[in-house]
Design an enzyme around this catalytic site. Structure first.
Site, PDB file in Angstrom:
ATOM      1  N   ASP A   1       3.859   5.967  -6.272  1.00 30.41           N
ATOM      2  CA  ASP A   1       4.152   4.535  -6.182  1.00 30.41           C
ATOM      3  C   ASP A   1       5.093   4.080  -7.298  1.00 30.41           C
ATOM      4  O   ASP A   1       4.771   4.200  -8.474  1.00 30.41           O
ATOM      5  CB  ASP A   1       2.806   3.802  -6.253  1.00 30.41           C
ATOM      6  CG  ASP A   1       2.940   2.310  -6.101  1.00 30.41           C
ATOM      7  OD1 ASP A   1       3.826   1.864  -5.350  1.00 30.41           O
ATOM      8  OD2 ASP A   1       2.150   1.590  -6.737  1.00 30.41           O
TER       9      ASP A   1
ATOM     10  N   ASP B   1       3.286  -5.235  -0.737  1.00 28.61           N
ATOM     11  CA  ASP B   1       1.878  -5.097  -0.341  1.00 28.61           C
ATOM     12  C   ASP B   1       1.489  -6.055   0.780  1.00 28.61           C
ATOM     13  O   ASP B   1       1.825  -7.235   0.749  1.00 28.61           O
ATOM     14  CB  ASP B   1       0.966  -5.369  -1.547  1.00 28.61           C
ATOM     15  CG  ASP B   1       1.069  -4.259  -2.583  1.00 28.61           C
ATOM     16  OD1 ASP B   1       2.022  -3.462  -2.515  1.00 28.61           O
ATOM     17  OD2 ASP B   1       0.192  -4.205  -3.452  1.00 28.61           O
TER      18      ASP B   1
HETATM   19  C1  GAL Z   1       1.037  -1.248  -5.801  1.00 23.64           C
HETATM   20  C2  GAL Z   1       0.903  -0.623  -4.436  1.00 23.64           C
HETATM   21  C3  GAL Z   1      -0.531  -0.806  -3.955  1.00 23.64           C
HETATM   22  C4  GAL Z   1      -1.462  -0.178  -4.970  1.00 23.64           C
HETATM   23  C5  GAL Z   1      -1.198  -0.718  -6.361  1.00 23.64           C
HETATM   24  C6  GAL Z   1      -2.004   0.013  -7.404  1.00 23.64           C
HETATM   25  O1  GAL Z   1       2.321  -1.066  -6.290  1.00 23.64           O
HETATM   26  O2  GAL Z   1       1.793  -1.209  -3.540  1.00 23.64           O
HETATM   27  O3  GAL Z   1      -0.684  -0.245  -2.674  1.00 23.64           O
HETATM   28  O4  GAL Z   1      -1.284   1.215  -4.939  1.00 23.64           O
HETATM   29  O5  GAL Z   1       0.147  -0.611  -6.707  1.00 23.64           O
HETATM   30  O6  GAL Z   1      -1.768  -0.475  -8.691  1.00 23.64           O
END
Ligand code: GAL
Length: 375
Positions: free
Chosen positions: A143, A201
């Site tokens: 990510d 998200d």
């Molecule tokens: C975001 C991601 C989420 C989750 C989160 C965790 O960037 O889109 O799905 O993984 O980080 O911190």
């Protein structure tokens, strides 16, 4: 069958245990909770319905690496470490996934009192990939998080670095990348990853569902077996989504051939949510490859038609009512552009079959959808 030949099915901890600022304290994210959800995946029938991966998202790490640079599990949330957890999940007949980041800091380090130690994999790619293999990781969610902690690497370079390391370990790992669709990943990610996020998200609201859906309308050309557009994990059963909204969400993600990664608390879900997530009609639509993922047929608006070709020459059709009032929605065989004229229509919700008279016409409740199979 090759890895990710069909959209991946599973569960991920993020959407129910923490949603950024709201529950940034990671309350509830423990080995016991993850195992409880894995057990519920089995007991609810979801495993047998096809859900395979249990993915532990952000918040699993300790606040530092060890003296050799290895990642460590959080000492109170996962006191026995990650390998025993993976082992127990494997023993349930499931696969295990973990979260990591291509920069130096993970997302959680923005809103938890983690401090600034480099928990991201930047310049640790080789060791981290080896560690994941040793721990029994079968799925890596990688990510992007913050561009300012990536040493100036482009997204494609950063995600390719980990790809190379995954190729060097002796373990097949499904590779799910996320840069929120910022750098048109559908153009390059199919060569690197099994799935790539197409958007920010997804939140458990109708507005977020519809906004995310709209962003999928032009992406049907880019996915294929082994490489899937990912409009983010499911919010089915979360927030204040109604039965109709949950249904519409699940049907739409199914026709998009999206990976179906549930994100609700499986230990406490209602029978209605369980039945929806286990619906074999919907899962069969999602897992079938008819040559192209589903897309919007005709104009955007209050009532929409989303459809995907099925490998039997028919189609799966979602009649979606985005508005706040009941709406009659129609679609003709020409709209659906099918090679052969369908003869029957089956309603996913009831499995009732009727003959197809050239036109679909259904009254759909507000914020709801109907899924139909034309054969
Ligand atoms: C975001 C991601 C989420 C989750 C989160 C965790 O960037 O889109 O799905 O993984 O980080 O911190």
């Amino acid at each position: 069958m090759a890895l990710a030949d069909r959209p991946l099915l599973g569960w991920n901890s993020w959407n129910c245990f923490l949603t950024a600022e709201e529950r940034a304290d990671f309350t509830g994210l423990t080995a016991e909770a993850i195992l409880g959800c894995a057990q519920a995946l089995v007991d609810s029938g979801m495993r047998d319905a096809g859900y395979e991966y249990v993915v532990l998202d952000d918040g699993w790490q300790a606040d530092h690496r060890d003296s050799t640079g290895r990642l460590l599990a959080h000492p109170t949330r996962f006191p026995d470490g990650i390998a025993p957890l993976a082992e127990q999940i494997h023993a349930l007949g499931l696969r295990f996934g973990l979260y990591a980041v291509p920069g130096s800091l993970t997302c959680a380090q923005q809103y938890d009192d983690y401090g600034g130690a480099p928990l991201g994999s930047l310049n640790h790619e080789e060791l981290d990939a080896q560690t994941f293999a040793e721990w029994g990781v079968d799925f890596l969610k990688y990510d992007w998080c913050r561009a300012d902690h990536n040493d100036g690497l482009t997204a494609i370079d950063a995600f390719t670095r980990m790809r190379r390391e995954l190729d060097r370990i002796d373990r097949p790992v499904a590779y799910a990348i996320s840069e929120y669709g910022r750098f048109e990943p559908w153009l390059w990610a199919p060569r690197i990853a099994h799935m790539w996020r197409t958007t920010d998200d997804l939140l458990p609201t109708w507005a977020s569902l519809m906004r995310t859906l709209d962003l999928q309308a032009d992406l049907a050309a880019y996915s294929r077996p082994g490489a899937w557009n990912d409009p983010d994990m499911l919010q089915v059963g979360n927030g204040a989504l109604t039965d109709g909204e949950n249904r519409a969400h699940f049907y739409l993600w199914a026709v998009l051939n999206a990976p179906l990664i549930a994100g609700n608390d499986l230990r406490t879900m209602t029978a209605g949510v369980r039945d929806l997530l286990c619906d074999p009609e919907v899962i069969a639509v999602n897992q079938d490859w008819g040559g192209r993922q589903g897309t919007r047929i005709g104009p955007a608006g209050a009532g929409e038609v989303w459809a995907k070709p099925m490998s039997d020459g028919g189609a799966a059709v979602v009649l979606l009512n985005r508005s706040d009032a009941p709406l009659e929605i129609t679609a003709t065989a020409e709209d659906l552009n099918l090679k052969t004229a369908p003869r029957t229509v089956r309603e996913a919700a009831t499995t009732e079959t009727s003959s197809f008279e050239g036109r679909l016409r259904r009254l759909v409740a507000p914020h709801d959808a109907t899924l139909l199979r034309l054969s």
